[in-house]
Design a protein around this motif. Structure first.
Motif, PDB file in Angstrom:
ATOM      1  N   UNK A  81       0.895  -1.265  -0.211  1.00  0.00           N
ATOM      2  CA  UNK A  81      -0.070   0.246  -0.212  1.00  0.00           C
ATOM      3  C   UNK A  81       0.917   1.263  -0.074  1.00  0.00           C
ATOM      4  N   UNK A  82       1.896   1.532   0.867  1.00  0.00           N
ATOM      5  CA  UNK A  82       2.671   2.554   0.907  1.00  0.00           C
ATOM      6  C   UNK A  82       3.511   2.435  -0.370  1.00  0.00           C
ATOM      7  N   UNK A  84       2.525   1.879  -3.158  1.00  0.00           N
ATOM      8  CA  UNK A  84       1.789   2.331  -4.245  1.00  0.00           C
ATOM      9  C   UNK A  84       1.144   3.878  -4.132  1.00  0.00           C
ATOM     10  N   UNK A  85       1.889   4.489  -3.159  1.00  0.00           N
ATOM     11  CA  UNK A  85       1.535   5.920  -2.626  1.00  0.00           C
ATOM     12  C   UNK A  85      -0.159   5.822  -2.342  1.00  0.00           C
ATOM     13  N   UNK A  86      -0.679   4.681  -1.863  1.00  0.00           N
ATOM     14  CA  UNK A  86      -1.929   4.881  -1.311  1.00  0.00           C
ATOM     15  C   UNK A  86      -3.105   4.612  -2.721  1.00  0.00           C
ATOM     16  N   UNK A  87      -2.394   3.993  -3.818  1.00  0.00           N
ATOM     17  CA  UNK A  87      -3.372   3.791  -4.894  1.00  0.00           C
ATOM     18  C   UNK A  87      -3.754   2.251  -4.789  1.00  0.00           C
ATOM     19  N   UNK A  88      -3.031   1.504  -4.286  1.00  0.00           N
ATOM     20  CA  UNK A  88      -3.403   0.045  -4.392  1.00  0.00           C
ATOM     21  C   UNK A  88      -4.778  -0.494  -3.158  1.00  0.00           C
ATOM     22  N   UNK A  89      -5.737  -0.395  -3.473  1.00  0.00           N
ATOM     23  CA  UNK A  89      -6.802  -0.315  -2.574  1.00  0.00           C
ATOM     24  C   UNK A  89      -6.792  -1.829  -1.997  1.00  0.00           C
TER      25      UNK A  89
END
Length: 120
Positions: A81-82, A84-89
């Motif tokens: 998650x980190x 992906x800069x918060x894009x990977x739900x």
């Protein structure tokens, strides 16, 4: 199962919640307390149901493995998650639900271990 069997796990998770240990270990600070409360309720209910059908020692070993796997899901979910800069739900869900599963498995593990000790 007696209520005293659930007491050690409840006390341990109350201590984890009071010290916010989950946030220190990597849970998001906004929901670090929530995962303990949800996981404690699920874990104690799960071990209560499972102990009616499964012996205490296999139950303890099962929840020991489950605690490790759930913790790994939480750690790996956070990393993805980190990264992906918060894009990977999906990774975020693994992080969140991994912590809930870790707390549930920990509560069940401590209770199953208490059952093993009480029966000896």
């Amino acid at each position: 199962m007696r209520l005293t069997t659930l007491l050690p796990a409840a006390l341990l998770l109350a201590l984890v919640w009071a010290t916010d240990l989950t946030a220190i270990l990597g849970a998001h600070p906004w929901w670090s307390g929530k995962v303990v409360l949800i996981g404690a309720a699920l874990g104690l209910a799960l071990v209560w149901l499972a102990s009616r059908r499964i012996a205490a020692l296999p139950l303890t070993l099962t929840f020991l493995v489950a605690t490790g796997l759930a913790g790994a899901a939480a750690v790996l979910g956070k990393r993805a998650f980190v990264a992906s800069f918060g894009d990977n739900a999906l990774a975020g869900q693994f992080w969140f639900f991994g912590w809930i599963a870790t707390m549930a498995a920990l509560a069940a593990l401590v209770t199953a271990l208490t059952l093993v000790i009480q029966r000896r």
